[in-house]
Design a protein around this motif. Sequence first.
Motif, PDB file in Angstrom:
ATOM      1  N   ALA A   1       0.834  -1.206   0.000  1.00 34.22           N
ATOM      2  CA  ALA A   1       0.000   0.000   0.000  1.00 34.22           C
ATOM      3  C   ALA A   1       0.870   1.257   0.000  1.00 34.22           C
ATOM      4  O   ALA A   1       0.592   2.214  -0.720  1.00 34.22           O
ATOM      5  N   LEU A   2       1.938   1.240   0.780  1.00 34.28           N
ATOM      6  CA  LEU A   2       2.817   2.418   0.826  1.00 34.28           C
ATOM      7  C   LEU A   2       3.482   2.638  -0.533  1.00 34.28           C
ATOM      8  O   LEU A   2       3.556   3.764  -1.028  1.00 34.28           O
TER       9      LEU A   2
ATOM     10  N   ALA B 281       6.788  -2.244   7.701  1.00 36.70           N
ATOM     11  CA  ALA B 281       6.470  -2.003   6.282  1.00 36.70           C
ATOM     12  C   ALA B 281       7.408  -0.943   5.706  1.00 36.70           C
ATOM     13  O   ALA B 281       7.852  -1.044   4.561  1.00 36.70           O
ATOM     14  N   CYS B 282       7.714   0.080   6.493  1.00 39.79           N
ATOM     15  CA  CYS B 282       8.680   1.089   6.038  1.00 39.79           C
ATOM     16  C   CYS B 282      10.019   0.424   5.770  1.00 39.79           C
ATOM     17  O   CYS B 282      10.635   0.621   4.721  1.00 39.79           O
ATOM     18  N   ALA B 283      10.472  -0.370   6.753  1.00 38.40           N
ATOM     19  CA  ALA B 283      11.770  -1.031   6.602  1.00 38.40           C
ATOM     20  C   ALA B 283      11.759  -1.933   5.369  1.00 38.40           C
ATOM     21  O   ALA B 283      12.768  -2.062   4.669  1.00 38.40           O
TER      22      ALA B 283
ATOM     23  N   GLN C  18       8.806   5.975  -1.584  1.00 35.82           N
ATOM     24  CA  GLN C  18       9.967   5.322  -2.176  1.00 35.82           C
ATOM     25  C   GLN C  18      11.068   5.115  -1.159  1.00 35.82           C
ATOM     26  O   GLN C  18      11.089   5.755  -0.117  1.00 35.82           O
ATOM     27  N   ARG C  19      11.959   4.233  -1.529  1.00 38.59           N
ATOM     28  CA  ARG C  19      13.172   4.000  -0.749  1.00 38.59           C
ATOM     29  C   ARG C  19      13.815   5.351  -0.389  1.00 38.59           C
ATOM     30  O   ARG C  19      13.956   6.223  -1.243  1.00 38.59           O
ATOM     31  N   GLY C  20      14.171   5.516   0.867  1.00 38.22           N
ATOM     32  CA  GLY C  20      14.837   6.756   1.296  1.00 38.22           C
ATOM     33  C   GLY C  20      13.878   7.842   1.759  1.00 38.22           C
ATOM     34  O   GLY C  20      14.282   8.766   2.463  1.00 38.22           O
TER      35      GLY C  20
END
Length: 636
Positions: free
Chosen positions: A112-113, A140-142, A119-121
């Motif tokens: 979903a993100l 999920a962020c990681a 995006q990465r970063g």
Amino acid sequence: MPSSAALLQTQAYYSTAWAAAAADPARFWGDYARQFVWRKPWQTVYQADLAKPDIAWFSGAELNITENCLDRWAQLQPDAPALIWEPSHPDDAAKTYTYGQLLSEVTRLAAALRGLGVQRGDRVCIYLPMIPELAFAVLACARIGAVHSVVFGGFSPKSVADRLQDAGAKIVLTATGGHRAGKPIQLKNIVDEALLSCPGVSQVLVLNVPAIPAPMQPGRDLDWATTLADADANQGYAEPMEAEDMLFILYTSGSTGKPKGVVHTCAGYMVWAHFTFTNVFQYQRGQVFFCTADVGWITGHSYLLYGSLLAGATTLMFEGVPTWPTPARFWQVIDRHKVDIFYTAPTAIRSLMAAGDEHLQGADLGSLKVLGSVGEPINEEAWHWYHRNIGKGRCPIVDTWWQTETGGIMISPLAGVTPSIPAHATLPLPGVVPMLIDEHGAEVTGNPAQGNLVIKQAWPGMMRTTYGDHERFRQTYFSAYPGQYFTGDGAMRDADGNYRITGRVDDVINVSGHRIGTAEVENAINAADGVTESAVVGRPHDIKGQGLYAYVVYANPPQDHVVAHAQILAEVTKQIGAIAKPDWIQFVPGLPKTRSGKIMRRILRKIAEGDTANLGDTSTLLDPAVVDAIAQHRLT
Ligand code: WT7
């Protein structure tokens, strides 16, 4: 694969490992790191120049920490419980997620993100109550390589805004609300207010907690459930990250008024969280680990989430507080979920001790094997109460000293392996080379000894920079003793080399295990109507360890002290949050200052502590008479 067993199971092995890691860190950590899942191997185990400072571990490697936390365990033990969630209210049902289920929840949110364009970063701010979605959000962020910045749910809109701006976050993950001790907390309102000053934030993903509705802002706010339902399931894959890519930012208070963003990176942090979790708690396969810290603090990051999941353990997340509805709540949770390892803060222990032993009646606590303490020095009385009444005399206590900056535990007994000593953090873990420095800046060798606590060598879990301000990182930690990491703590070392942390030696105060910068509180107080200046110092507090004692100067003495007092508390709550409210407020005609205008905090500390007979030489002050005026009216 990451092991679920402690490496150091005997005292002799501890000593050998400590010496090996000190003599040849590259070899020790290179050997240790082989057990993890890497997408690409490293080229160099470590390069560290602490004078610069420039620190890198496992350079050249690629990995994703969630593959080590989730995917491997979901393959090996898909039905083993990964996360148990205990709600605030004892009558509500707990939830359990197996490793298989946790992986699928995290994958869904990751997808979903990505679907929302994260995006990465990218930096993602997480402002959620202690509910399973908080764990999903962090992981999920990681998983997609976005940098998480979790903000504790108790911070005010202004604090949230400061952190959002500093991190340059474009998205916030929040909920309409949460519960605290039976009361609803309107989290979404706080985010809405914070965002008034954060034009850079374009999306807010909102989990709807039906009991606590909140208005949604079209075009900006997105419903969590629908966003997840619409996501493309194939987009939840793990992003291969470079070892030194940022994993997260966590803000903490320092000597200046501005909180600093402590940056941790992927590989070194992972290795340190796993190594310290398994060894300090002597974790054994199948055990249930209950860390009472909020995920908004580093303890929640490193042990409630990363360390325990990296070891394949069952971690217990509790939404509630120790004393609601009764001071038996922790003990109920421990019995209900057969907790093996319990990790809490001295302030909680002291408040439960003060509530009376009758709340322990009916508690079995027979599942407990190891007890931990973290966040502030634990006094001997609380240590013994914990040992006797909670551990029933049979559980080793690990008094774990570390910091947001260190990423994981640094000085601590290894449960049941090295000796526990009341009120002592005892011995450094392998990889940690501490030393004590005297007032002239020289190392104090031999034992016993006392001084400022400094760490000589780089370790994998150390912070890498202060977000957006590398010079501040150098200045704060590496300038007092160039080439070494200064902790900001004082310590004593006994004849056997055991460390006892005596507390902060800078302008940071540990209140209930939370770090409060005096400058931040002073800035908030100074914003109250009519205040010209203020000074905040620590004063011993029976439950909190240290409380905040504020000396406040008004342009014209306030007419009504009760009103002025309330205004100051309201201002601090507005600027920082309720956790920073002073416990004592004394209205004073002026502050003791040197001729160069520096506030003499040493004197103010002594007055607050009641040690007015030993104020030392006050003759060099700008206005020595002010000291007597303050001392005469000190609050008891
Ligand atoms: C400061 C760090 C460690 C995670 C929670 C707090 C104090 C921490 C101990 C301990 C004595 C301790 C120190 C340290 N502290 N643990 N076992 N004994 N003092 O993290 O907010 O970064 O605060 O907490 O003063 O510098 P933090």
